[in-house]
Design a protein around this motif. Structure first.
Motif: not given
Length: 214
Positions: A87-96, A105-110
């Motif tokens: 919600f806070m950092l992904a919208p600013l990322a240029d190497d997502f 950020h996604y696979i391990v947390p979920l």
């Protein structure tokens, strides 16, 4: 027995993914990546997942109240990594679309969250647990501010280095801005913690209601 075997290999995969994500971050961008909460929380999950795998080989009971309460704290620490980033950092990322980024950020947390929700016994938490679960991110916030103001260890790929995240950069944005973000994250963390508590309690009541009367 089949369920235990599936769980064992599932946790082996979880440990491998957590280690891979953490290692890729450090190998590709340097040891300074350990200054990020993301990498620290994924390292914590790596160690915890390896312990769970080891404990299962030894037949250790991983369903005790003490263990599950600690595991819930780890779950919350990695879950906030996903939530804040999305919600806070992904919208600013240029190497997502980097493998390590998706892993950490996604696979391990979920994955870890699902393990907690689906595997752990119900009704093992105390009502005040969501409060002490906030200790890890609060400690990191203090650590991040100390580094930014005094230690000044450079942080790879951080535009606000030696602050790891823009919402910790007091010299640039001021205390009201930082405290507003910190307060928002704290409240969100607390609410999600109580949500986890109530979900587990609700499932415990549902499971109990569905069990046959002796």
């Amino acid at each position: 027995m089949k369920n235990q075997s599936f769980l064992f290999y599932s946790r082996c995969l979880l440990a491998a993914l957590a280690i891979a994500g953490t290692a890729l971050e450090i190998i590709k961008y340097g040891i300074g990546m350990l200054m990020y909460y993301t990498v620290q929380s994924n390292l914590l999950v790596s160690v915890f997942a390896v312990y769970m795998v080891y404990a299962m080989t030894k037949g250790t009971d991983l369903q005790t109240s003490k263990f599950l309460r600690i595991k819930a704290a780890v779950t919350m620490s990695i879950l906030i990594t996903c939530v804040v980033y999305h919600f806070m950092l992904a919208p600013l990322a240029d190497d997502f679309w980097r493998l390590e980024n998706l892993l950490c950020h996604y696979i391990v947390p979920l994955y870890f969250l699902l393990d907690t929700l689906l595997v752990d016994r119900q009704r093992q938490y105390k009502w005040f647990d969501p409060i002490w679960w906030t200790a890890l991110p609060l400690f990191y916030m203090v650590f991040g501010l100390i580094n930014g103001f005094f230690i000044k260890i450079p942080i790879p790929d951080a535009k606000d280095s030696p602050f790891a995240y823009f919402f910790l950069n007091v010299p640039k944005y001021g205390w009201p801005y930082v405290l507003t973000y910190a307060g928002t994250i704290f409240v969100a963390y607390l609410l999600v913690g109580f949500f986890l508590f109530f979900v587990k309690s609700w499932r415990a009541k549902r499971v109990g209601a569905n069990q046959p009367t002796p």
